[in-house]
Scaffold this motif. Structure first.
Motif, mmCIF file in Angstrom:
data_model
loop_
_atom_site.group_PDB
_atom_site.id
_atom_site.type_symbol
_atom_site.label_atom_id
_atom_site.label_comp_id
_atom_site.label_asym_id
_atom_site.label_seq_id
_atom_site.Cartn_x
_atom_site.Cartn_y
_atom_site.Cartn_z
ATOM 1 N N SER A 199 23.993 6.790 -32.013
ATOM 2 C CA SER A 199 23.767 5.496 -31.385
ATOM 3 C C SER A 199 24.349 5.463 -29.973
ATOM 4 N N GLY A 200 23.509 5.062 -29.015
ATOM 5 C CA GLY A 200 23.956 4.999 -27.628
ATOM 6 C C GLY A 200 23.626 6.236 -26.812
ATOM 7 N N HIS A 201 23.293 7.307 -27.465
ATOM 8 C CA HIS A 201 22.906 8.528 -26.747
ATOM 9 C C HIS A 201 21.464 8.413 -26.282
ATOM 10 N N ARG A 202 21.231 8.777 -25.029
ATOM 11 C CA ARG A 202 19.896 8.634 -24.456
ATOM 12 C C ARG A 202 19.168 9.961 -24.273
ATOM 13 N N SER A 203 19.918 11.047 -24.402
ATOM 14 C CA SER A 203 19.306 12.365 -24.212
ATOM 15 C C SER A 203 19.159 13.069 -25.552
ATOM 16 N N VAL A 204 17.979 13.633 -25.760
ATOM 17 C CA VAL A 204 17.720 14.435 -26.954
ATOM 18 C C VAL A 204 17.119 15.760 -26.519
ATOM 19 N N SER A 205 17.723 16.837 -26.996
ATOM 20 C CA SER A 205 17.211 18.174 -26.713
ATOM 21 C C SER A 205 16.795 18.836 -28.009
ATOM 22 N N TRP A 206 15.788 19.682 -27.913
ATOM 23 C CA TRP A 206 15.303 20.420 -29.075
ATOM 24 C C TRP A 206 15.460 21.911 -28.832
ATOM 25 N N TYR A 207 15.841 22.632 -29.895
ATOM 26 C CA TYR A 207 16.020 24.060 -29.835
ATOM 27 C C TYR A 207 15.348 24.722 -31.041
ATOM 28 N N GLN A 208 14.916 25.960 -30.815
ATOM 29 C CA GLN A 208 14.429 26.792 -31.906
ATOM 30 C C GLN A 208 15.438 27.914 -32.116
ATOM 31 N N GLN A 209 15.847 28.100 -33.355
ATOM 32 C CA GLN A 209 16.788 29.170 -33.653
ATOM 33 C C GLN A 209 16.182 30.139 -34.651
ATOM 34 N N THR A 210 16.110 31.400 -34.257
ATOM 35 C CA THR A 210 15.633 32.453 -35.142
ATOM 36 C C THR A 210 16.615 33.605 -35.090
ATOM 37 N N PRO A 211 16.658 34.430 -36.147
ATOM 38 C CA PRO A 211 17.609 35.561 -36.150
ATOM 39 C C PRO A 211 17.366 36.525 -34.989
ATOM 40 N N GLY A 212 16.109 36.722 -34.642
ATOM 41 C CA GLY A 212 15.803 37.701 -33.605
ATOM 42 C C GLY A 212 15.962 37.195 -32.184
ATOM 43 N N GLN A 213 15.646 35.934 -31.949
ATOM 44 C CA GLN A 213 15.639 35.379 -30.589
ATOM 45 C C GLN A 213 16.825 34.490 -30.287
ATOM 46 N N GLY A 214 17.641 34.201 -31.288
ATOM 47 C CA GLY A 214 18.794 33.350 -31.029
ATOM 48 C C GLY A 214 18.379 31.912 -30.841
ATOM 49 N N LEU A 215 19.121 31.214 -29.971
ATOM 50 C CA LEU A 215 18.895 29.796 -29.730
ATOM 51 C C LEU A 215 18.053 29.646 -28.467
ATOM 52 N N GLN A 216 16.878 29.080 -28.615
ATOM 53 C CA GLN A 216 15.995 28.922 -27.465
ATOM 54 C C GLN A 216 15.673 27.455 -27.235
ATOM 55 N N PHE A 217 15.802 27.058 -25.989
ATOM 56 C CA PHE A 217 15.593 25.675 -25.593
ATOM 57 C C PHE A 217 14.110 25.343 -25.553
ATOM 58 N N LEU A 218 13.756 24.253 -26.184
ATOM 59 C CA LEU A 218 12.362 23.800 -26.191
ATOM 60 C C LEU A 218 12.126 22.759 -25.106
ATOM 61 N N PHE A 219 12.774 21.627 -25.230
ATOM 62 C CA PHE A 219 12.665 20.570 -24.215
ATOM 63 C C PHE A 219 13.768 19.547 -24.394
ATOM 64 N N GLU A 220 13.940 18.752 -23.329
ATOM 65 C CA GLU A 220 14.903 17.670 -23.342
ATOM 66 C C GLU A 220 14.211 16.381 -22.934
ATOM 67 N N TYR A 221 14.521 15.324 -23.642
ATOM 68 C CA TYR A 221 14.016 13.999 -23.304
ATOM 69 C C TYR A 221 15.168 13.084 -22.946
ATOM 70 N N PHE A 222 14.904 12.274 -21.952
ATOM 71 C CA PHE A 222 15.896 11.300 -21.512
ATOM 72 C C PHE A 222 15.161 10.020 -21.155
ATOM 73 N N SER A 223 15.542 8.929 -21.784
ATOM 74 C CA SER A 223 14.891 7.645 -21.543
ATOM 75 C C SER A 223 13.382 7.760 -21.606
ATOM 76 N N GLU A 224 12.890 8.374 -22.662
ATOM 77 C CA GLU A 224 11.460 8.482 -22.988
ATOM 78 C C GLU A 224 10.693 9.424 -22.072
ATOM 79 N N THR A 225 11.380 10.139 -21.205
ATOM 80 C CA THR A 225 10.717 11.059 -20.282
ATOM 81 C C THR A 225 11.195 12.478 -20.535
ATOM 82 N N GLN A 226 10.257 13.411 -20.501
ATOM 83 C CA GLN A 226 10.654 14.806 -20.639
ATOM 84 C C GLN A 226 11.306 15.244 -19.334
ATOM 85 N N ARG A 227 12.550 15.640 -19.403
ATOM 86 C CA ARG A 227 13.293 16.001 -18.207
ATOM 87 C C ARG A 227 13.330 17.495 -17.990
#
Lengths: 114, 115
Positions: free
Chosen positions: A27-55
């Motif tokens: 609650s109160g957080h405005r930024s959401v980031s998504w990541y994909q994690q696989t054993p071979g590729q590790g943690l990979q950034f997908l996208f970040e949203y802030f105030s309904e906009t993809q940043r």
């Protein structure tokens, strides 16, 4: 405060299907980031949203998309699923963004594509 | 280009011994640096971060990290390891000159503490 929640926690789909994952930030957080994690590729950034906009967007094909609602909840959609999309998908929220602020991660959604 | 390296896939330490998990980075400007930990079947948890100030940063669960600008390193340390410290550790960096605000993540280091 409740932590970051992700639904569903586990999902099994077949190739060619599409899937929608949901993330509710702290609650109160405005930024959401998504990541994909696989054993071979590790943690990979997908996208970040802030105030309904993809940043920010990582290097994923257009089959991966997302959106953020006015209450900061976010959804991620993957269309035409491929076997390689099997992964743990993590969502993280922060107050203003991932630049210098601590991100709080959800438990993830484990997607298995058959 | 920005990058972060965790040169060890796995680190094995006996319980009670000091532990170090290595992280080196490459950015064109000044860095923001983070360490996160992931326990099995869980999301990542924040441990500590360096933004500015003292080079020695203290974090959760008795962990600390030292920012070394000349060696471009940000190694994670703990004086006495616990079996419960066994987990996957991730280092992340952001270049202050990068207007995209994007964090770059290391591949992760699996830490195994043996009783």
């Amino acid at each position: 405060k409740a932590g970051v929640t992700q639904t569903p926690r586990y999902l099994i789909k077949t190739r060619g299907q599409q899937v929608t994952l949901s993330c509710s930030p702290i609650s109160g957080h405005r930024s959401v980031s998504w990541y994909q994690q696989t054993p071979g590729q590790g943690l990979q950034f997908l996208f970040e949203y802030f105030s309904e906009t993809q940043r920010n967007k990582g290097n994923f094909p257009g089959r991966f998309s997302g959106r953020q609602f006015s209450n900061s909840r976010s959804e991620m959609n993957v269309s035409t699923l491929e076997l390689g999309d099997s992964a743990l998908y993590l969502c993280a929220s922060s107050l203003q963004g991932q630049d210098q602020e601590t991100q709080y991660f959800g438990p993830g959604t484990r997607l298995l594509v058959l | 280009a920005q990058s972060v390296a965790q040169p060890e896939d796995q680190v094995n330490v006996a319980e009670g011994n000091p532990l170090t998990v290595k992280c080196t980075y490459s950015v064109s400007g000044n860095p923001y640096l983070f360490w996160y930990v992931q326990y099995p079947n869980r999301g990542l948890q924040f441990l500590l971060k360096y933004i500015t100030g003292d080079n020695l940063v203290k974090g959760s669960y008795g962990f600390e990290a030292e920012f070394n600008k000349s060696q471009t390193s940000f190694h994670l340390k703990k004086p006495s390891a616990l079996v419960s410290d066994s987990a996957l550790y991730f280092c992340a960096v952001r270049d202050l000159r990068d207007s995209n605000y994007q964090l770059i993540w290391g591949a992760g280091t699996k830490l195994i503490i043996k009783p």
